[in-house]
Design a protein around this motif. Structure first.
Motif, short mmCIF file in Angstrom:
data_model
loop_
_atom_site.label_atom_id
_atom_site.label_comp_id
_atom_site.label_asym_id
_atom_site.label_seq_id
_atom_site.Cartn_x
_atom_site.Cartn_y
_atom_site.Cartn_z
N ARG A 1 0.04 -0.30 -3.89
CA ARG A 1 -1.24 -0.75 -3.52
C ARG A 1 -0.76 0.24 -1.49
O ARG A 1 -2.31 0.33 -1.63
CB ARG A 1 -1.32 -1.53 -3.50
N LYS A 2 0.40 0.01 -1.16
CA LYS A 2 0.37 -0.03 0.53
C LYS A 2 -0.06 1.21 0.15
O LYS A 2 -0.70 2.14 1.38
CB LYS A 2 1.31 -0.60 1.01
N GLY B 1 -1.39 -7.31 6.54
CA GLY B 1 -0.46 -6.91 5.25
C GLY B 1 0.79 -5.56 5.25
O GLY B 1 1.53 -5.84 4.98
N ARG B 2 0.71 -5.45 6.69
CA ARG B 2 2.22 -4.96 7.50
C ARG B 2 2.21 -5.42 8.36
O ARG B 2 3.79 -4.59 8.88
CB ARG B 2 1.28 -2.91 7.70
N PHE C 1 -14.72 -8.33 3.53
CA PHE C 1 -14.32 -9.42 3.76
C PHE C 1 -15.54 -10.25 5.27
O PHE C 1 -15.82 -10.18 6.05
CB PHE C 1 -13.16 -9.77 4.90
N ALA D 1 -10.34 -6.65 -3.28
CA ALA D 1 -9.99 -5.99 -1.64
C ALA D 1 -9.38 -5.74 -0.19
O ALA D 1 -8.33 -5.43 -0.23
CB ALA D 1 -11.49 -5.77 -0.57
N ALA D 2 -8.39 -7.51 -0.15
CA ALA D 2 -7.82 -7.86 0.24
C ALA D 2 -5.97 -7.25 -0.40
O ALA D 2 -5.15 -6.82 0.30
CB ALA D 2 -7.39 -9.15 0.24
N LEU D 3 -6.44 -7.50 -1.87
CA LEU D 3 -4.91 -6.94 -2.37
C LEU D 3 -4.49 -4.86 -2.38
O LEU D 3 -3.47 -5.09 -1.88
CB LEU D 3 -5.15 -7.10 -4.10
N CYS D 4 -6.41 -4.44 -2.15
CA CYS D 4 -5.87 -2.97 -1.74
C CYS D 4 -5.36 -3.24 -0.26
O CYS D 4 -4.67 -2.10 0.32
CB CYS D 4 -7.21 -2.40 -1.79
N ALA D 5 -5.98 -3.50 0.72
CA ALA D 5 -5.51 -3.86 1.84
C ALA D 5 -3.90 -4.24 1.89
O ALA D 5 -3.41 -4.27 3.28
CB ALA D 5 -6.31 -4.58 2.66
N GLY D 6 -3.39 -4.49 1.31
CA GLY D 6 -2.01 -4.95 1.48
C GLY D 6 -1.13 -6.54 1.58
O GLY D 6 -0.65 -6.29 1.66
N GLY E 1 -5.34 -5.24 6.87
CA GLY E 1 -4.22 -4.65 6.87
C GLY E 1 -3.52 -4.71 7.02
O GLY E 1 -2.25 -4.22 6.44
N ASN F 1 -4.62 1.95 -9.16
CA ASN F 1 -4.01 0.99 -8.09
C ASN F 1 -3.54 0.32 -8.96
O ASN F 1 -3.44 -1.18 -7.75
CB ASN F 1 -4.82 1.23 -6.75
N PHE G 1 -14.99 0.53 -2.25
CA PHE G 1 -15.90 0.32 -3.21
C PHE G 1 -16.90 0.32 -3.31
O PHE G 1 -17.24 0.60 -2.44
CB PHE G 1 -14.70 -1.83 -3.02
N ARG H 1 -11.74 0.89 6.89
CA ARG H 1 -10.75 0.11 6.59
C ARG H 1 -10.12 1.23 5.95
O ARG H 1 -8.70 0.58 6.02
CB ARG H 1 -11.23 -1.58 5.52
N ASN I 1 -17.17 -4.18 -0.59
CA ASN I 1 -16.44 -5.77 -0.26
C ASN I 1 -15.31 -6.24 1.30
O ASN I 1 -14.92 -6.24 0.49
CB ASN I 1 -15.01 -5.44 -1.25
#
Lengths: 250, 237
Positions: free
Chosen positions: A79-80, A108-109, A92, B135-140, A104, A48, A86, A152, A90
């Motif tokens: 990635r999406k 993210g979306r 937040f 982790a943030a990048l992986c979460a999109g 995310g 990824n 991890f 997550r 990791n």
């Protein structure tokens, strides 16, 4: 569904991956085993783009890219389609368990907040943390944190979930709760790639096992073949060292 | 020791009246410095931009390595002449010698704060566990989104104690603005004292004035730190 071919990765003079191919089909649970330094984690991270491979190609549904020069736009899209769990969770640190799962979706979306909250709660319920929505990572045990990490990952409904040694940082007595969650996901037919040192778990959960050493795939196949009658000497020594006392059909 | 109590009280009110000037000097400089300091911190954290990184590092070293008094004297005596020369050369219809000296005070304190603040930001950004960016990048999330929602809020928390220090030092440092004839707390008291040589009273007033202002700033920072860091303070179960 996901195919990577001829992955090469070097750090300075050190060649970590020396031409690795992996194919993951929908519903597969691929476990990657091997000694430390064999390149398992690097391989997973190349999948990824957390690491940029120096060479290699990827076919992921409609995306066909070179690993070393995929545009950041494609990287974002790929990635999406994936999620990553991890070794060190990791999470937040400034977000609650529920917010960790929602980030995310909402940021993210661009999902609606109330909808994301509903999905987030469902994901946390699924990993057995229904009573921990409002807890911050600092208030959770390692096993709970990793389960938030898994929640997550599943909340975004990825095509494939990548696990990087999900239980390596855990106290031995917390390992079980995390593995059980992953086993449950396997039962539901989720597509997963798992780097792990938990041999028994790998044997139970995998549909396909890859054994790596020195940056190459030494041997791969279904778990029965790999664990009970491995062909390569390198695999045999590794298994003998890790699983003493198990009778092999060698 | 005979104190002139009437003068003491009168001057105290004068000093209180100059508090806004001191606060303005402090917080305008701080705000103006923030974006530049952040940019410097980011440049120095990235491995790629080696030349730029060296340049800003030299700037930071220079500003940290010279007394602020000297910076004030240099800028206040050199900058107006330079600007004047530029104005003359380009036939600009401005007279830099008419400008309010407070402008130069803002410039000096901002330049100085940029250097110090960039170090505060740099260490604060470094304190956020790197894996969270991944982790943030992986979460999109995009890199910018990750900074806004994940990295910066946490960096702010660990920056708070240093930020408080810096603010208080800057606030006290603005007392040197009297060198540029800016009428801050120190300057008004000195001027008042010079008529009747009541320096002791005047200094006592200024002293108390600074203690009050700095204490308030510290209390505010204390609450701000508690607020932004509440995720760290929640009791372990």
């Amino acid at each position: 569904m996901l195919k990577i071919r001829n992955v090469h990765k070097r750090y300075h003079e050190n060649e970590i991956l020396k031409g690795v191919d992996v194919t993951v089909d929908k519903g597969d649970v691929v476990t990657i085993l091997g000694p430390s330094g064999s390149g398992k984690t690097t391989l997973l991270r190349c999948m990824n783009f957390l690491e940029r491979a120096d060479e290699g190609s990827m076919d992921f549904d409609e995306y066909h890219v070179k690993l070393h020069d995929a545009s950041s736009h494609d990287v974002g899209k790929i990635r999406k389609k994936t999620a990553f769990v991890f070794q060190n969770y990791n999470l937040f640190q400034n977000k609650t368990a529920l917010e960790n799962v929602m980030v995310g979706l909402v940021i993210g979306r661009g999902m609606d907040k109330s909808k994301a909250q509903e999905i987030g709660m469902k994901a946390l319920d699924k990993v057995g943390l229904a009573d921990r929505y409002r807890y911050y990572p600092a208030q959770l045990s390692g096993g709970q944190q990793q389960r938030v990490g898994i929640a997550r990952a599943i909340a975004v409904e990825p095509d494939v979930i990548l696990f990087d040694e999900p239980t390596s940082a855990l106290d031995p007595e917390l390992v079980g709760e995390v593995l059980n969650v992953i086993k449950q996901l396997a039962k539901e037919g989720k597509t997963m790639v798992i780097v792990t040192h938990e041999m028994k778990f790998a044997a139970d959960v995998a549909t396909h096992v890859i054994f790596m050493a020195d940056g190459k795939i030494v041997e791969e196949g279904d778990p029965k073949t790999i664990f009970l009658c491995p062909k390569e000497e390198r695999t045999k020594t590794f298994l003998r060292r890790i699983l003493p006392g198990v009778e092999y059909n060698i | 020791m005979d104190l002139d109590y009437k003068f003491l009280v009168q001057t105290f009110y004068l000093v209180l009246g100059a508090i806004p000037t001191t606060l303005k000097l402090t917080f305008v400089s701080l705000l103006a410095a923030t974006p530049f300091a952040f940019a410097i911190a980011m440049v120095r954290r990235q491995s790629g931009r080696r030349i730029l990184s060296q340049i800003v590092k030299a700037y930071v070293t220079f500003m940290r390595g010279t007394p602020i008094v000297l910076q004030i004297l240099m800028i206040y005596s050199v900058l107006p002449s330079v600007l004047n020369a530029v104005a003359l050369a380009w036939n600009l219809p401005i007279n830099v010698f008419d400008w309010d000296p407070v402008l130069y005070a803002y410039i000096v304190f901002t330049l100085n704060t940029i250097a110090l603040l960039s170090e505060v930001f740099r260490s604060a950004l470094g304190s956020v566990v790197q894996g969270q960016m991944e982790a943030a990048l992986c979460a999109g999330l995009t890199r910018v989104q990750a900074y806004i929602h994940i990295i910066l809020p946490q960096a702010l928390v660990s920056a708070m104690p240093n930020l408080c220090n810096l603010t208080i030092n800057l606030l006290k440092g603005t007392s040197l603005a009297f060198l540029m004839t800016v009428k801050d707390m120190t300057a008004v008291a000195k001027v008042a004292a010079s008529y009747g040589y009541n320096y002791i009273e005047a200094y006592m007033d200024v002293l108390v004035g600074y203690v009050i202002v700095c204490s308030i700033v510290q209390v505010l920072f204390h609450f701000a730190e508690r607020h932004v860091g509440r995720y760290r303070l929640v009791r372990q179960k």
